[in-house]
Design a protein around this motif. Structure first.
Motif, mmCIF file in Angstrom:
data_model
loop_
_atom_site.group_PDB
_atom_site.id
_atom_site.type_symbol
_atom_site.label_atom_id
_atom_site.label_comp_id
_atom_site.label_asym_id
_atom_site.label_seq_id
_atom_site.Cartn_x
_atom_site.Cartn_y
_atom_site.Cartn_z
ATOM 1 N N ARG A 154 0.830 -1.201 0.000
ATOM 2 C CA ARG A 154 0.000 0.000 0.000
ATOM 3 C C ARG A 154 0.868 1.256 0.000
ATOM 4 O O ARG A 154 0.545 2.252 -0.674
ATOM 5 C CB ARG A 154 -0.929 0.006 1.212
ATOM 6 C CG ARG A 154 -1.934 1.173 1.182
ATOM 7 C CD ARG A 154 -2.841 1.157 2.384
ATOM 8 N NE ARG A 154 -2.081 1.291 3.608
ATOM 9 C CZ ARG A 154 -2.560 1.010 4.828
ATOM 10 N NH1 ARG A 154 -3.790 0.562 4.957
ATOM 11 N NH2 ARG A 154 -1.802 1.159 5.894
ATOM 12 N N ALA A 155 1.973 1.226 0.744
ATOM 13 C CA ALA A 155 2.874 2.390 0.755
ATOM 14 C C ALA A 155 3.422 2.656 -0.641
ATOM 15 O O ALA A 155 3.494 3.814 -1.089
ATOM 16 C CB ALA A 155 4.016 2.143 1.742
ATOM 17 N N SER A 156 3.787 1.581 -1.351
ATOM 18 C CA SER A 156 4.274 1.755 -2.727
ATOM 19 C C SER A 156 3.166 2.267 -3.636
ATOM 20 O O SER A 156 3.384 3.124 -4.505
ATOM 21 C CB SER A 156 4.810 0.419 -3.261
ATOM 22 O OG SER A 156 5.862 -0.058 -2.452
ATOM 23 N N PHE A 157 1.953 1.759 -3.428
ATOM 24 C CA PHE A 157 0.821 2.159 -4.266
ATOM 25 C C PHE A 157 0.466 3.633 -4.044
ATOM 26 O O PHE A 157 0.138 4.354 -4.990
ATOM 27 C CB PHE A 157 -0.378 1.261 -3.934
ATOM 28 C CG PHE A 157 -1.594 1.512 -4.769
ATOM 29 C CD1 PHE A 157 -1.510 1.576 -6.155
ATOM 30 C CD2 PHE A 157 -2.844 1.673 -4.172
ATOM 31 C CE1 PHE A 157 -2.645 1.799 -6.925
ATOM 32 C CE2 PHE A 157 -3.982 1.894 -4.934
ATOM 33 C CZ PHE A 157 -3.874 1.962 -6.321
ATOM 34 N N GLN A 158 0.569 4.104 -2.804
ATOM 35 C CA GLN A 158 0.196 5.488 -2.498
ATOM 36 C C GLN A 158 1.193 6.496 -3.039
ATOM 37 O O GLN A 158 0.886 7.678 -3.128
ATOM 38 C CB GLN A 158 0.040 5.661 -0.985
ATOM 39 C CG GLN A 158 -1.223 5.004 -0.442
ATOM 40 C CD GLN A 158 -1.350 5.145 1.067
ATOM 41 O OE1 GLN A 158 -0.364 5.032 1.793
ATOM 42 N NE2 GLN A 158 -2.572 5.385 1.527
ATOM 43 N N GLU A 159 2.387 6.024 -3.406
ATOM 44 C CA GLU A 159 3.357 6.945 -4.003
ATOM 45 C C GLU A 159 2.852 7.483 -5.335
ATOM 46 O O GLU A 159 3.243 8.568 -5.765
ATOM 47 C CB GLU A 159 4.694 6.232 -4.194
ATOM 48 C CG GLU A 159 5.395 5.911 -2.872
ATOM 49 C CD GLU A 159 6.669 5.098 -3.096
ATOM 50 O OE1 GLU A 159 6.979 4.822 -4.281
ATOM 51 O OE2 GLU A 159 7.329 4.750 -2.101
ATOM 52 N N GLY A 160 1.967 6.702 -5.994
ATOM 53 C CA GLY A 160 1.397 7.165 -7.257
ATOM 54 C C GLY A 160 0.177 8.037 -7.083
ATOM 55 O O GLY A 160 -0.475 8.385 -8.078
#
Length: 728
Positions: A332-338
């Protein structure tokens, strides 16, 4: 081996042995069954004649009816046949005592009784149905001949019980003693093979390789297996004490399998909706967690799951489940970077909530499967049985059809005083009972008439041209054997089962010698004409009077299917999940069988099943979440989000009871309002799906919304063009 002659080298070849084993597992089983039918039938006939029972053929017919390929099925069918015979005999004696001097009242009361029994046979679609069948036509078969001599009614009932008991005893003895094929072995094999097929189905779905047709056909297979395994489980308790000690775990295992199929279907359909809506970035964010599970299940795909394999699977799933929350936070942390939208985040959270629940139930299934290795286990404690569901109107139609046939044929008999009218009436009672539990009673009755006509032609030749010339029981068996072999072979083929049953039962009824044997061509021909006429009337009634394989019943079953959502909303929470799963699948299994030859109807019913299971299961999860909420003002009953969920429940009830555009719009507005109320509520826990109750609630609400808007759902035809996304 090279020094052996060519024929011996062929006998030792691997190809020959493989072919032999394949034959033994298919046609070989059929011929073993036929051989056992012959042994049991001739043993019963010999004993009945030696004991000088009045109608040895009744005992022999019992063998043909109760014999099954597996010994557990013979035990179960025999048990219910005996109970049905006792009930039918008792009712017959009571009717004779009340109406011996009035044939019209007797026939009316008998028609009502047969109608009640036929309705019961349609209600219970396993061996219990056969008990109802026997209770109905035993009263007819004993009572109608006894009308001429009411004083002998009690002894006629006693003789029939003795003759049937002898047939049951011989059939169960032969089935259990000679090359037994046990239901428990079949159940073990089905349980072992089922998970490998399911694991392959899951891995294909997680990797996006599943086709729509394959997805639907696999689900139809899983539904049939769940219903079939419940039937096998109820049979194995008669034959195997080891399976009886595991009865609770077997029931639990079947319930858990239904649960994991529903969980995976929900996840799979959400992923398919995301793929079809071009949400590739969301799918890409979800994919790593799915890939981990697919790799875990690769080791179990397409192979039998033994107890040791189940224990290994349980330990691997436990480790995967333990690490999943941390894995989700990282993804989720990686996804929220977008900088995803709120709707994309909801899709991400919902997918992983469904995945977590799927893994949790899959882990429970693996633990239950592994526990079967132990004679006693704590997982045996299970009080959520399989809940069958039958439309009451279908059962009532079967009963009305049976009563109408008995009244019409009985009235014809009384009006014409035809000597064989009693035979016509009682054979109709037997036929309508035997066909009541089948999806197509018209076809079953017509096939039985064809088998009876064939039996009449063969029986006339044997009765009047062969039997007078033979001497002794061995020659009698030689003459009867070809007919029994042909009938048993036909009855083992589903497409000709009615022909085989008619040949076996009614050849024996009219052509097997009694004590004493009477050679009367006039009576013989009249009786067979009466039998065929009675069956043809049953076939005509099955085609005209509310036939179960017609549009009216499909619509009723579809209504019952939609009403399952109402059950999920309003039913008692204890045992609700397993009851909802089993009754929904049982309804679809019935409807799918009744709609054979109508692929469009079958597909429509299957798609209703998917949306009902998705929405119903999500509602049950919402109810469970609310039932275990901690005491805190954010979770109080008066909170706006809880009130909004109750409003949503009422809107869903209206939608599934009366599907329509306006009700769909109201339901979507209610779901959107509930989601917004949950989003506006603060709670005292970290906002992760393993710690936040409101995040889980929001995921299930979002899943309900996506299910209602699914373009593959039957509700799609009710929807107007979509507006903006609710979370934008």
């Amino acid at each position: 081996m090279t020094s052996l002659p060519a024929p011996l080298r062929w006998l030792h070849s691997l190809e020959w042995r493989r072919g032999f084993y394949e034959w033994a597992r298919s046609d070989g089983v059929t011929w073993v069954y036929i051989f056992k039918v012959l042994i049991a039938a001739f043993l019963t006939l010999w004993l009945a004649m030696r004991l000088e029972l009045p109608q040895p053929r009744t005992a022999m017919i019992t063998v043909f009816i109760v014999m099954q390929p597996q010994s557990g099925q013979v035990f179960a069918k025999s048990f219910y046949r005996f109970l049905g015979t006792l009930a039918g005999s008792a009712v017959m004696v009571a009717l004779i005592a009340l109406f011996a001097q009035n044939t019209e009242l007797f026939l009316g009361a008998l028609a009502i009784w047969v109608g009640i029994c036929s309705a019961g046979a349609a209600r219970y679609r396993n061996f219990r149905a056969y008990g109802f069948v026997l209770a109905g036509y035993t009263a007819a078969m004993v009572g109608l001949p006894a009308l001429a001599h009411p004083d002998g009614a009690f002894m006629a009932a006693v003789w029939r019980v003795l003759e049937i008991s002898l047939g049951i005893l011989c059939a169960t003895l032969v089935s259990a003693a000679i090359l037994p094929q046990t239901a428990s072995a079949a159940m073990r094999n089905a349980l072992y093979q089922r998970f490998g097929v399911f694991a392959l189905f899951v891995t294909d779905g997680l990797r996006g390789r599943s086709q729509s047709e394959t997805f639907e056909s696999r689900n139809v297979g899983f539904i049939a297996e769940a219903v079939g395994l419940e039937g096998l489980r109820s049979v194995t308790v008669f034959e195997d004490p080891h399976m009886r000690r595991r009865n609770g775990r077997l029931s639990r295992l079947n319930s858990e399998f239904m649960g994991i199929t529903t969980r995976f279907n929900a996840l799979h359909r959400l992923l398919e909706r995301l793929r079809s809506s071009a949400a590739d970035h969301v799918v890409a964010a979800i994919k790593p967690g799915l890939q981990d599970l697919a790799e875990l299940l690769d080791g179990f795909s397409g192979r039998a799951l033994t107890h040791a394999d189940a224990a290994r699977l349980a330990s691997q799933l436990a480790a995967y489940k333990e690490g999943l929350p941390a894995r989700v936070r990282s993804l989720r942390a990686s996804f929220q970077e977008g900088v995803p939208s709120d709707a994309d985040l909801l899709d991400f959270h919902t997918a992983y909530e469904l995945l977590y629940r799927f893994v949790d139930e899959l882990h429970s299934y693996a633990q239950t499967h592994a526990s079967l290795a132990d004679h006693s286990h704590e997982r045996e404690q299970w009080d959520e049985p399989f809940t069958p569901k039958t439309n009451w109107l279908a059962s009532a139609a079967s009963g009305l059809r049976a009563s109408f046939i008995l009244i019409v044929l009985g009235s014809y008999w009384v009006a014409t005083a035809w000597p064989s009218g009693a035979t016509m009436t009682l054979i109709a009672a037997a036929t309508v009972g035997l066909s009541a539990a089948t999806p197509n009673p018209k076809r079953m009755a017509f096939q039985m008439a064809c088998g009876t006509l064939l039996g009449a032609l063969i029986g006339f030749v044997e009765m009047f041209f062969i039997f007078p010339w033979i001497d002794g029981f061995p020659l009698l068996c030689v003459m009867l054997a070809p007919v029994i072999v042909l009938g048993s072979f036909l009855s083992s083929r589903p497409q000709y089962a009615g022909v085989g049953l008619g040949l076996l039962i009614f050849f024996s009824t009219g052509s097997v010698p009694d004590n004493p044997t009477v050679y009367n061509p006039y009576t013989f021909i009249n009786d067979y004409i009466a039998m065929v006429m009675g069956m043809l009337v049953c076939a005509a009634a099955g085609a005209i009077i509310l036939p179960p394989n017609s549009r009216w019943l499909w619509r009723r079953l579809e209504q019952d299917l939609r009403a399952q959502v109402v059950y999920a909303i309003s039913g008692k929470l204890k045992g609700l999940a397993s009851g909802f799963e089993s009754s929904t699948r049982d309804l679809v299994h019935q409807a799918y069988g009744l709609a054979v030859g109508q692929p469009q109807v079958q597909r429509h019913l299957l798609r209703w099943m998917f949306v009902v299971l998705e929405v119903g299961h999500a509602i049950i999860e919402l109810r469970k979440e609310q039932a275990i909420l901690p005491v805190h003002p954010a979770y109080a009953e008066s909170q706006p989000w809880r009130q909004a969920i109750r409003v949503m429940g009422r809107a869903l009830v209206r939608l599934f009871l009366q599907p329509g555009h306006s009700n769909l719009e109201r339901a979507l507005i209610a779901v959107d309002h509930a989601i917004s109320r949950v989003q506006a509520t603060d709670e005292p826990f970290a906002p992760h799906f393993d710690t936040s109750a409101l995040r889980r609630v929001k995921s299930y609400l979002h899943f309900i919304r996506t299910s209602l808007l699914d373009p593959q759902s039957p509700l799609a035809a009710l929807a107007a063009p979509q507006g903006p996304d609710h979370a934008s």
